[in-house]
Design a protein around this motif. Structure first.
Motif, PDB file in Angstrom:
ATOM      1  N   TRP A  42       0.818  -1.218   0.000  1.00 38.94           N
ATOM      2  CA  TRP A  42       0.000   0.000   0.000  1.00 38.94           C
ATOM      3  C   TRP A  42       0.848   1.262   0.000  1.00 38.94           C
ATOM      4  N   LYS A  43       2.106   1.156   0.438  1.00 40.21           N
ATOM      5  CA  LYS A  43       2.976   2.331   0.461  1.00 40.21           C
ATOM      6  C   LYS A  43       3.236   2.863  -0.953  1.00 40.21           C
ATOM      7  N   ALA A  44       3.017   2.048  -1.961  1.00 37.42           N
ATOM      8  CA  ALA A  44       3.220   2.467  -3.345  1.00 37.42           C
ATOM      9  C   ALA A  44       2.206   3.515  -3.778  1.00 37.42           C
ATOM     10  N   ILE A  45       1.090   3.590  -3.099  1.00 38.14           N
ATOM     11  CA  ILE A  45       0.014   4.499  -3.492  1.00 38.14           C
ATOM     12  C   ILE A  45       0.267   5.928  -3.013  1.00 38.14           C
ATOM     13  N   VAL A  46       0.964   6.095  -1.907  1.00 36.78           N
ATOM     14  CA  VAL A  46       1.103   7.400  -1.259  1.00 36.78           C
ATOM     15  C   VAL A  46       2.278   8.182  -1.852  1.00 36.78           C
ATOM     16  N   PRO A  47       1.994   9.321  -2.503  1.00 39.17           N
ATOM     17  CA  PRO A  47       3.085  10.125  -3.066  1.00 39.17           C
ATOM     18  C   PRO A  47       4.081  10.556  -1.982  1.00 39.17           C
ATOM     19  N   PHE A  48       5.312  10.696  -2.327  1.00 43.23           N
ATOM     20  CA  PHE A  48       6.450  11.017  -1.465  1.00 43.23           C
ATOM     21  C   PHE A  48       6.787   9.868  -0.518  1.00 43.23           C
ATOM     22  N   TYR A  49       5.767   9.268   0.104  1.00 42.81           N
ATOM     23  CA  TYR A  49       6.040   8.154   1.007  1.00 42.81           C
ATOM     24  C   TYR A  49       6.550   6.950   0.225  1.00 42.81           C
ATOM     25  N   ASN A  50       6.074   6.778  -1.008  1.00 43.25           N
ATOM     26  CA  ASN A  50       6.580   5.676  -1.825  1.00 43.25           C
ATOM     27  C   ASN A  50       8.055   5.886  -2.163  1.00 43.25           C
ATOM     28  N   THR A  51       8.440   7.117  -2.443  1.00 41.15           N
ATOM     29  CA  THR A  51       9.851   7.410  -2.719  1.00 41.15           C
ATOM     30  C   THR A  51      10.685   7.241  -1.453  1.00 41.15           C
ATOM     31  N   TYR A  52      10.172   7.707  -0.333  1.00 43.64           N
ATOM     32  CA  TYR A  52      10.856   7.529   0.953  1.00 43.64           C
ATOM     33  C   TYR A  52      11.076   6.041   1.228  1.00 43.64           C
ATOM     34  N   THR A  53      10.063   5.231   0.980  1.00 38.35           N
ATOM     35  CA  THR A  53      10.163   3.792   1.200  1.00 38.35           C
ATOM     36  C   THR A  53      11.183   3.166   0.274  1.00 38.35           C
ATOM     37  N   GLN A  54      11.198   3.594  -0.982  1.00 36.13           N
ATOM     38  CA  GLN A  54      12.186   3.067  -1.923  1.00 36.13           C
ATOM     39  C   GLN A  54      13.603   3.402  -1.460  1.00 36.13           C
ATOM     40  N   TYR A  55      13.825   4.634  -1.038  1.00 32.64           N
ATOM     41  CA  TYR A  55      15.146   5.005  -0.516  1.00 32.64           C
ATOM     42  C   TYR A  55      15.486   4.169   0.716  1.00 32.64           C
ATOM     43  N   LYS A  56      14.481   3.876   1.528  1.00 31.42           N
ATOM     44  CA  LYS A  56      14.706   3.111   2.761  1.00 31.42           C
ATOM     45  C   LYS A  56      15.221   1.707   2.457  1.00 31.42           C
ATOM     46  N   PHE A  57      14.643   1.034   1.474  1.00 29.07           N
ATOM     47  CA  PHE A  57      15.082  -0.346   1.236  1.00 29.07           C
ATOM     48  C   PHE A  57      16.176  -0.471   0.177  1.00 29.07           C
ATOM     49  N   TRP A  59      18.743   2.311  -0.132  1.00 32.97           N
ATOM     50  CA  TRP A  59      19.860   3.172   0.196  1.00 32.97           C
ATOM     51  C   TRP A  59      19.762   3.559   1.655  1.00 32.97           C
ATOM     52  N   ASN A  60      19.329   4.791   1.931  1.00 35.56           N
ATOM     53  CA  ASN A  60      19.053   5.230   3.292  1.00 35.56           C
ATOM     54  C   ASN A  60      18.129   6.434   3.249  1.00 35.56           C
ATOM     55  N   THR A  61      17.501   6.719   4.371  1.00 32.55           N
ATOM     56  CA  THR A  61      16.506   7.791   4.375  1.00 32.55           C
ATOM     57  C   THR A  61      17.142   9.176   4.386  1.00 32.55           C
ATOM     58  N   GLN A  62      18.408   9.279   4.827  1.00 35.99           N
ATOM     59  CA  GLN A  62      19.055  10.594   4.788  1.00 35.99           C
ATOM     60  C   GLN A  62      19.170  11.090   3.347  1.00 35.99           C
ATOM     61  N   ALA A  63      19.443  10.184   2.418  1.00 31.88           N
ATOM     62  CA  ALA A  63      19.536  10.564   1.005  1.00 31.88           C
ATOM     63  C   ALA A  63      18.196  11.096   0.512  1.00 31.88           C
ATOM     64  N   PHE A  64      17.096  10.499   0.967  1.00 31.45           N
ATOM     65  CA  PHE A  64      15.769  10.979   0.577  1.00 31.45           C
ATOM     66  C   PHE A  64      15.573  12.424   1.016  1.00 31.45           C
ATOM     67  N   TRP A  65      15.935  12.719   2.264  1.00 31.45           N
ATOM     68  CA  TRP A  65      15.740  14.071   2.783  1.00 31.45           C
ATOM     69  C   TRP A  65      16.634  15.066   2.063  1.00 31.45           C
ATOM     70  N   ILE A  66      17.843  14.656   1.694  1.00 32.03           N
ATOM     71  CA  ILE A  66      18.733  15.531   0.925  1.00 32.03           C
ATOM     72  C   ILE A  66      18.089  15.856  -0.424  1.00 32.03           C
ATOM     73  N   VAL A  67      17.538  14.838  -1.079  1.00 31.38           N
ATOM     74  CA  VAL A  67      16.898  15.038  -2.383  1.00 31.38           C
ATOM     75  C   VAL A  67      15.656  15.916  -2.251  1.00 31.38           C
ATOM     76  N   LEU A  68      14.835  15.659  -1.243  1.00 27.52           N
ATOM     77  CA  LEU A  68      13.605  16.429  -1.076  1.00 27.52           C
ATOM     78  C   LEU A  68      13.901  17.895  -0.762  1.00 27.52           C
ATOM     79  N   ILE A  69      14.733  18.125   0.238  1.00 36.73           N
ATOM     80  CA  ILE A  69      15.043  19.501   0.621  1.00 36.73           C
ATOM     81  C   ILE A  69      15.843  20.193  -0.479  1.00 36.73           C
ATOM     82  N   GLY A  70      16.795  19.473  -1.086  1.00 38.20           N
ATOM     83  CA  GLY A  70      17.569  20.047  -2.182  1.00 38.20           C
ATOM     84  C   GLY A  70      16.687  20.431  -3.352  1.00 38.20           C
ATOM     85  N   GLY A  71      15.701  19.588  -3.666  1.00 36.88           N
ATOM     86  CA  GLY A  71      14.783  19.900  -4.761  1.00 36.88           C
ATOM     87  C   GLY A  71      13.957  21.136  -4.488  1.00 36.88           C
TER      88      GLY A  71
END
Length: 143
Positions: A42-57, A59-71
């Protein structure tokens, strides 16, 4: 309503239906990928959370936050004005793009693929996500 308007509306309606169908297919592919990685689908349905989940499994979640805030920051700076802030915004967006390419590579590696599959994910992302979701590939973890 004249025939041109009816034809235009019919064409737009067809495109809309195709886009919705394609989006649903992508969500199903993401759902399958998440299940392979032992994440709830179900996490695939939620925007941003699906990307966060992909980074979690992959790479790591710090990279997600760098990408989000950097964007966000890079986008704001690019639109601000000309000069140094705009240049800095462009540089930040380039770094975000590099992080996204690394993320695609880590996704490919997490399922046992190499650089060729990463290139496919970059240029033909929807097709390669479907391949990843519906193939017999198994999740082997972050690499």
């Amino acid at each position: 309503m004249n025939s041109f308007t009816a034809l235009l509306l019919a064409g737009l309606g067809t495109v809309f239906i195709l886009v919705i169908g394609w989006y649903i297919l992508q969500v199903v592919a993401y759902w399958k990928i998440f299940e392979k990685a032992n994440e709830p689908g179900w996490k695939a349905i939620v925007p941003f959370y699906n990307t966060y989940t992909q980074y979690k499994f992959t790479w790591n979640t710090q990279a997600f936050w760098i990408v989000l805030i950097g964007g966000i920051v890079g986008g704001i700076l690019q639109e601000a004005t000309e000069g140094i802030p705009s240049l800095l915004g462009t540089l930040i967006m380039l770094i975000v793009a590099i992080f996204n390419i690394i993320s695609l590579n880590k996704l490919a590696k997490a399922f046992g693929h190499g650089v060729g599959f990463t290139i496919g994910l970059f240029f033909l992302n929807p097709i390669f996500m479907l391949i990843l979701g519906f193939s017999g590939d198994e999740y082997i973890g972050p690499q």
